[in-house]
Design a protein around this motif. Sequence first.
Motif, PDB file in Angstrom:
ATOM      1  N   HIS A 258       1.011  -1.025   0.052  1.00 19.70           N
ATOM      2  CA  HIS A 258       0.071   0.068  -0.060  1.00 19.70           C
ATOM      3  C   HIS A 258       0.995   1.397  -0.078  1.00 19.70           C
ATOM      4  O   HIS A 258       2.146   1.137   0.138  1.00 19.70           O
ATOM      5  N   HIS A 260       0.376   6.141   0.216  1.00 15.60           N
ATOM      6  CA  HIS A 260      -0.275   7.171   0.637  1.00 15.60           C
ATOM      7  C   HIS A 260       0.630   8.519   0.313  1.00 15.60           C
ATOM      8  O   HIS A 260       1.921   8.430   0.382  1.00 15.60           O
ATOM      9  N   GLU A 264       5.561   8.954   6.420  1.00 11.21           N
ATOM     10  CA  GLU A 264       5.074   8.218   7.705  1.00 11.21           C
ATOM     11  C   GLU A 264       6.426   7.596   8.271  1.00 11.21           C
ATOM     12  O   GLU A 264       7.406   7.259   7.469  1.00 11.21           O
ATOM     13  N   TYR A 266       7.571   4.531  11.553  1.00  7.59           N
ATOM     14  CA  TYR A 266       7.310   3.307  12.365  1.00  7.59           C
ATOM     15  C   TYR A 266       8.724   3.117  13.188  1.00  7.59           C
ATOM     16  O   TYR A 266       9.810   2.983  12.842  1.00  7.59           O
ATOM     17  N   PHE A 325       8.898   6.393   5.627  1.00  5.57           N
ATOM     18  CA  PHE A 325       8.255   6.267   4.004  1.00  5.57           C
ATOM     19  C   PHE A 325       7.999   7.591   3.636  1.00  5.57           C
ATOM     20  O   PHE A 325       7.079   8.268   4.289  1.00  5.57           O
ATOM     21  N   HIS A 331       4.582   0.062   0.546  1.00  3.38           N
ATOM     22  CA  HIS A 331       5.281  -0.714   1.747  1.00  3.38           C
ATOM     23  C   HIS A 331       4.214  -1.885   2.051  1.00  3.38           C
ATOM     24  O   HIS A 331       3.074  -1.792   1.856  1.00  3.38           O
ATOM     25  N   ARG A 352       2.669   9.974  11.093  1.00  2.46           N
ATOM     26  CA  ARG A 352       2.762  10.639   9.824  1.00  2.46           C
ATOM     27  C   ARG A 352       2.899  12.175  10.069  1.00  2.46           C
ATOM     28  O   ARG A 352       2.779  12.534  11.119  1.00  2.46           O
TER      29      ARG A 352
HETATM   30 ZN    ZN Z   1       1.345   3.454   5.566  1.00  2.00          ZN
END
Ligand code: ZN
Length: 392
Positions: A258, A260, A264, A266, A325, A331, A352
Motif C-alpha cells: 500500500h 499514501h 510515515e 514506524y 516512508f 510498503h 505521519r
Molecule cells: Zn503506510
Amino acid sequence: MKLQLVAASLCLHIMSLSAHGVEFVCEDNINEKDQVSQAHKVLWQQTLQYLKGVQEVLTKNQGCEVGPRAIIETNNGAGGVAKDCVVGYQDVQKVIKHIDLVLANPAQAKACFDTQKEYAEFPLYTPSAAMKAVSKSAAWIDRPTLTDFFKTKAGTIKSAGQELASTFWDILLQSQMPDYLAQDITAKALPDLWASVGWLPFYADNERALNERFRGGYAYAEVMGPWGLLRIKEIDGETVGAELGMTIQLRNTFYPYHYHHPQEFYMPLSTASCGQENTFFVAHADSALFTSAGDDSVTVAADEHKDVPAWFVPQSPNGNNFTYFERNAIHAFNVSEGCPSLPSGLVSLWGRTTSQDNNQSTQLCTLVANAGTDRHAMPASHYRCSPTQWQY
Ligand code: ZN
C-alpha cells in the motif's frame, strides 16, 4: 464604548499571547465538558510522557548527528538497504518543532485535548473488557469493545478479530523500547493511554485489504493528530502535520502492499516470537524493483524464492528499528506465525508528518494474480499500484 472594549480585550489577548509566546488553534470539535474529568487528567499526563518519548525517538542521535538513521527503502533496486538521516527533512523537523512547543507550553496545548468519550466523527474502540479492568480511565470513557464489534462479523474476520481482542493486552505487554532510548512509552509504562486511546479496526470493513485474517487482526490508534486525543490545528499560524499514535498487527498476517501521500514513520516495539522474524518492505514508487504498467501505475511482482527474501527485512526494537516512508512509497508488513501457544503480534509506534495536506487516504494495491495460498494476497502475489501525484 463598544469599540474601546473590543480594543481592550484584543490588547489583553495579545498580552496573554506575548506572555506565553505561542498561540495554539484547536480543531473545532474539542469537548470541553470532559476536560474536568479525572480520566482527562491522567491521559493528558500520559500523553505528555508519550510525546517526550516520541521526541527522544526523533532526536536522540543513533547513527546521525540528530536522530536515528532511518531505513527509507528495504531494497534500493541494487540489492542494498537505503538509509538516511530523515530528521533533516522539513516535514520531520516540523513535527519535532511542534512536539517541542506542546511540551514547552502544556497549559495552552491542553485546551486542544479531550478523551474522545463523546466523539461524533466515527466510532472508536477499547479492545476488550479486560482493558477497562486495567485502566480506570478506559472504564470511565467506556468505549464499545472490539470483542463486541467482531461478534457482528463472520468467518475469518470474526475469528481473527476475536483473537486480537482477547490477546490484545498480552501482546501490548510484551512490547519493549530499543535499548538506546531512556524513555519507556510502552503499555507497561503508560497503561492508561494504551488502554484508553480510541482504537480503530481500520480494515475490518475494507475488502481491498484482501486478507481476512489481516482485516480482523489489525488496529491503530491516534494520540495526537486531526483525529486523535490531542487535536491542534495550528501553532503560531503554522499548520500542524503531526499525526502520532500506535499500531498493532496480529501474528500470522500479511498487510498487503500500500501507499499514501503523507510521509510515515514506524518504530517496532515487538521482538520476534519463537525466533520467527517480523519483516517489512518499503521502496519508492519509481523503484527499479517494479515494472511500469502505464498511467503512472506500477506492477509489483516479487519472485517468492529470489525476491521476497531480498525485499523484506526483519524488524525489531533492537534491529532495523526506525523506518521512514516517503510520499507514495510502497510498503507492506509480514508478521510471523510466532508460537501457537503464545499470543503475539507486532506493536509499533507510528506517525505521519503531513496530516493536513494532499490526500490522506491509504491506498491499497490491487491484486492481479495470487500465489495460490490461503491468505490469497502474499508478498509474492502480483499487484498493481496506482499512486497519484501530490502537491507541495
Ligand atoms: Zn503506510
